[in-house]
Design a protein around this motif. Structure first.
Motif, PDB file in Angstrom:
ATOM      1  N   TYR A 192     -35.590  19.038  28.543  1.00  0.00           N
ATOM      2  CA  TYR A 192     -36.806  18.220  28.467  1.00  0.00           C
ATOM      3  C   TYR A 192     -36.488  16.820  27.965  1.00  0.00           C
ATOM      4  O   TYR A 192     -35.487  16.592  27.300  1.00  0.00           O
ATOM      5  N   PHE A 193     -37.373  15.879  28.335  1.00  0.00           N
ATOM      6  CA  PHE A 193     -37.223  14.472  27.975  1.00  0.00           C
ATOM      7  C   PHE A 193     -38.320  14.079  26.986  1.00  0.00           C
ATOM      8  O   PHE A 193     -39.470  14.466  27.156  1.00  0.00           O
ATOM      9  N   THR A 194     -37.954  13.295  25.974  1.00  0.00           N
ATOM     10  CA  THR A 194     -38.941  12.744  25.042  1.00  0.00           C
ATOM     11  C   THR A 194     -38.842  11.226  25.078  1.00  0.00           C
ATOM     12  O   THR A 194     -37.747  10.683  24.924  1.00  0.00           O
ATOM     13  N   PRO A 195     -39.971  10.516  25.287  1.00  0.00           N
ATOM     14  CA  PRO A 195     -39.911   9.048  25.240  1.00  0.00           C
ATOM     15  C   PRO A 195     -39.668   8.579  23.817  1.00  0.00           C
ATOM     16  O   PRO A 195     -40.373   9.001  22.902  1.00  0.00           O
ATOM     17  N   ILE A 196     -38.656   7.750  23.614  1.00  0.00           N
ATOM     18  CA  ILE A 196     -38.388   7.181  22.293  1.00  0.00           C
ATOM     19  C   ILE A 196     -38.234   5.669  22.427  1.00  0.00           C
ATOM     20  O   ILE A 196     -38.181   5.131  23.536  1.00  0.00           O
ATOM     21  N   GLN A 197     -38.173   5.015  21.282  1.00  0.00           N
ATOM     22  CA  GLN A 197     -38.085   3.555  21.236  1.00  0.00           C
ATOM     23  C   GLN A 197     -36.873   3.212  20.389  1.00  0.00           C
ATOM     24  O   GLN A 197     -36.813   3.554  19.213  1.00  0.00           O
ATOM     25  N   MET A 198     -35.891   2.514  21.001  1.00  0.00           N
ATOM     26  CA  MET A 198     -34.665   2.197  20.281  1.00  0.00           C
ATOM     27  C   MET A 198     -34.612   0.708  19.902  1.00  0.00           C
ATOM     28  O   MET A 198     -35.512  -0.054  20.211  1.00  0.00           O
ATOM     29  N   LYS A 199     -33.547   0.314  19.212  1.00  0.00           N
ATOM     30  CA  LYS A 199     -33.386  -1.072  18.755  1.00  0.00           C
ATOM     31  C   LYS A 199     -33.411  -2.057  19.924  1.00  0.00           C
ATOM     32  O   LYS A 199     -33.244  -1.657  21.065  1.00  0.00           O
ATOM     33  N   LYS A 200     -33.556  -3.331  19.629  1.00  0.00           N
ATOM     34  CA  LYS A 200     -33.555  -4.411  20.627  1.00  0.00           C
ATOM     35  C   LYS A 200     -34.639  -4.226  21.681  1.00  0.00           C
ATOM     36  O   LYS A 200     -34.427  -4.519  22.859  1.00  0.00           O
TER      37      LYS A 200
END
Lengths: 154, 154, 154, 154, 154, 154
Positions: free
Chosen positions: B40-48
Motif C-alpha cells: 500500500y501507498f501513503t501520501p507523505i510530505q518530505m523536505k524541500k
C-alpha cells in the motif's frame, strides 16, 4: 565484491492536532538542522473531526535526547513515541559526468549485483536555473552522459 | 471450539520522492506477483516542498531478501527499512450461496465467539458484469442468501 | 414517472496553513449548525514545507454572506473563494422495515429507471448500541428486510 | 508553425462516505470503460469523523448523462455535481526509437516553442517484463535513444 | 526537579478497503469509549485501485484483547497487527486563569527545563459558544491571562 | 467604514502521475517566483494503481499564458485546466508591536465588523532563531503585546 550496509535507525513520531502548518514547516527545518536523517509529514484524521498531521523523524539513535527536546519545545505535543527499524542501505559513491550544460554529479548505488545511477538533483537544478532551461532537460542530459560513460568503460 | 491464529509479519518501507506514480503502479504489481501479502501507498510530505509516497509492503519474513532486491531494483530508493509486527488473524473458510444471479462464495471468518460472513468481491464483480447490473445489487443479494442459509441451519 | 431534481450549489473554499486541527474540528460543527449542506477537509501541501488543510463548504447560495462571515471569524484565513456547481440529485422518500432488532428507516432514492435503498445510518447505530451488537449486523439485517419487502410487493 | 488546442472538459464529482474502497476500485474501471478521460480519487474528511473519498471524473460534456447514470447506479451517492473547465492541451504525435531491448514509442508533445518527448509507459513496461530487467533501465534507454535521434536530425 | 515519564504503548493497526467511512466514524467512537488512548485514520491506497483507510489505535497493552475483539467485530478486517512503542511524556498539571469571558483551565506540561502552557480546548469552546464570539478570541485571551499570571509569579 | 475587497482569481490545475516529487518541489518555487498567488499540492489516486499529485496554482488572470507555459515546460503534463473563482478578501494593514524579544509586525485584517490580528510568521521565526527560543514563545509574546496595545487604545 560489493559490500552491503546494515544499520539501525530510530523513528520518532507524534500526532499533532493543535499545531499550525506554519509552525510545522518551521520545525521541519529545525529538525534537519539538528541532524535528523529525514523528516516527513503524513496527513491523518483524529477524533472530534480534527484534521491533523503525524510528524515522523528518522534519526541516529545517539541523537534521541536532543531530538526529543527539540520536538517537545517546538511543537504542541506533550509526548513522542520511539521505534527502532533495521535497514538495508545500498553502497554509494559519486562520479561526475559532462553534459552540454556543465558537469553533473552522479550518485552510483550498488547492492549485490545491482547498480543504479542517479543524477544529483542539486546540480541539475543549479544548471537549469543558470541556462534558463527546464530541470528535466538537464536531468535527461545527465542520464545520456552517464550512458555514454558506461559504454566507453565496457 | 474455534482456534485463533497468531503469526508474525514483516513490514518493509521506503520513502520515495524521486519516483513517478507511473513507476509506483508498476512496482505494486511486481511486488504482489513476488508474493507480498499486501502493498500500500501513503501520501507523505518530505523536505524541500516535495510531495512523496511511502511504500509499505507486508511480507512473509522468509521472502525478505527477494523483496528487498526487487524494491531496490525497481524503485529510486537507496535503502529500505524493516519491522516485525505480531498479528491476530481470524480463522477462515469458504462456503457458497445461491443468488438470483448465480453462485457467490462467502468468506466465513471466526475468532472466538465472533463470526463474520463476507461475499467474495471477485464473484460479485463477475456476476455484475455478466448481468449488466450494479455491483451493489449482487453484493446485497449475496447477503440475503447468506442470511437465509443461516436461518435454515438454525 | 420519476422526476429528476436539478439545482445549483455554491462551493466555498479556503486554504488554511495557520490554523490548528482542533480549531478546524470546531469550525466544522459551527458551519453545519449554520445550515451548510456539507463540510469537508482535504489534506494539501503548501509552500515553505507547510502541511495544510483545504476547507470546503457546500451551501445554498442564499446563505453566502452568513457563511463567509462565519469562516472569516472562526478561521485564520483572510479570504475565501466561491464557485457555483450544478447538481443532479436523486428523488428521495423514506420507508420503514422491520428487523429482528427493531424498525429501521430506509432511504429510497430514484433517478429515471434507477432505484437504490439504503438503511439509515442513525437508526442502525442506535439499535447496535441498544443490543450491544456490531453495526454491520443491524445494517445487513435491514438490507435483508428491505429485500423481503420488495419481494412481497412484486 | 505549431497549433495549440483548446477545449472544454466537464468535471463530475461526488463525496462518498458510505461506499467501500473495493466498490470504488470497481467503479473506476467502469468509468474508464465508459469513455471518461480521467478518473481520480482524493482522500477527504467528512462530518461525524468519517474518512471519505471524493470521486472526480473528467469527461467529454457529450457523455454527461451516461456518466451520471453510471455513478448513481454504481456508487452510494444520491447526487453528483458538475463544472466546466477550459483546457490548454499540447499537440501530440508519436515516433518510434530503437533501444537495445526493442522499439519504444515516444510521445512528442509541442506547445508554441516548447517540445517534450516521453517514452510510452506501456512499451517500456512490456520490454522490462520480457527481458526481466527494471522498468527504469528501459525508460532510460529510450531517453538515450531519443537523444541520439534528435542529434542526428540536427 | 521535574521528573520525566516513560512508558510503553501498544499500536494496533488494520488496513480497511471494504468498510464504509460511515462505519469507520462509528468504530472510532466505540474505540475511544473502550479506553483507547488515541484513534486515528490515515488515507492509503491499496491494490486494484482501491482508496482505503489505515486504522491506528494507541492503547494500554493491558487492553489488547478487548480492543482486538472490538476491531474484529465492528470492522470488515479479518486481522490486526500489533507493535510496541516506547514513549517520553511530559509531566502535566492543571491551573486556572481568569479571562474577560470566564475561567479557563491551562494544561501546564514540563520536561526537564522545558515548560509549556496550553489553554484547554473544551473550556475555550464552551465560553466561545456562550458569548457568541470566535474560539480564537477566547484562546488568545487565555494566553494573555496565562502570561500575566506568570509575570506576577516572578 | 470598512470596505470589502472582491476580485477574481484563476485556478490552474493539472494531475501528475509521471513526475517525481523532487521535480514538483522545484516547480513550486518557480511558480511562486513567477508571481503565482499560491501553489499547493493535493495527493490523489489515479488509474493503474498510481499515486499522483494534483498541482493547483491560484493566479492573477493576466498571468495565465506565462504560468501555462511554465507548467508545460517544467512538468510532465501535456495539458492544464482553468477555472475562475470569485473571492471575498479582508482588508489588511500592518502595525508593529514590541515584545520582550524585539518588534513583531501584526497583520490586521478587517471585514465589516470583524477584525483579526495575526503576528507575522517571518518576524517571529527570525526572533526565535536569534534568541534560541521556541517559535511559539515569540508568537504568544506577540499576541500578548497586541492585546496590550488594543487595551491602551480603548
Amino acid at each position: 565484491m560489493v559490500a552491503k550496509t546494515n544499520d539501525d535507525v530510530l523513528l520518532v513520531e507524534a500526532n499533532l492536532d493543535d499545531q499550525t502548518g506554519e509552525g510545522l514547516g518551521y520545525v521541519m527545518e529545525k529538525l534537519l538542522d539538528a541532524g535528523a536523517y529525514d523528516v516527513y509529514f503524513t496527513p491523518i484524521q483524529m477524533k472530534k473531526n480534527r484534521p491533523a498531521t503525524k510528524l515522523s523523524v528518522l534519526i541516529n539513535p545517539a541523537t534521541k535526547d536532543a531530538i526529543t527536546t527539540l520536538i517537545l519545545a517546538e511543537t504542541s505535543t506533550i509526548g513522542v513515541r520511539y521505534q527502532t527499524w533495521h535497514r538495508a542501505i545500498m553502497q554509494r559513491h559519486f562520479t561526475t559526468v559532462t553534459t552540454p550544460y556543465g558537469p553533473v554529479q552522479l550518485k552510483v548505488a550498488t547492492y549485490g549485483d545491482l547498480t543504479k545511477q542517479t543524477p544529483e538533483y542539486a546540480d541539475c537544478a543549479q544548471l537549469a536555473q543558470q541556462w534558463h532551461i527546464p530541470l528535466m532537460t538537464v536531468y535527461q542530459a545527465a542520464l545520456v552522459a552517464a550512458d555514454q560513460a558506461t559504454q566507453e568503460e565496457n
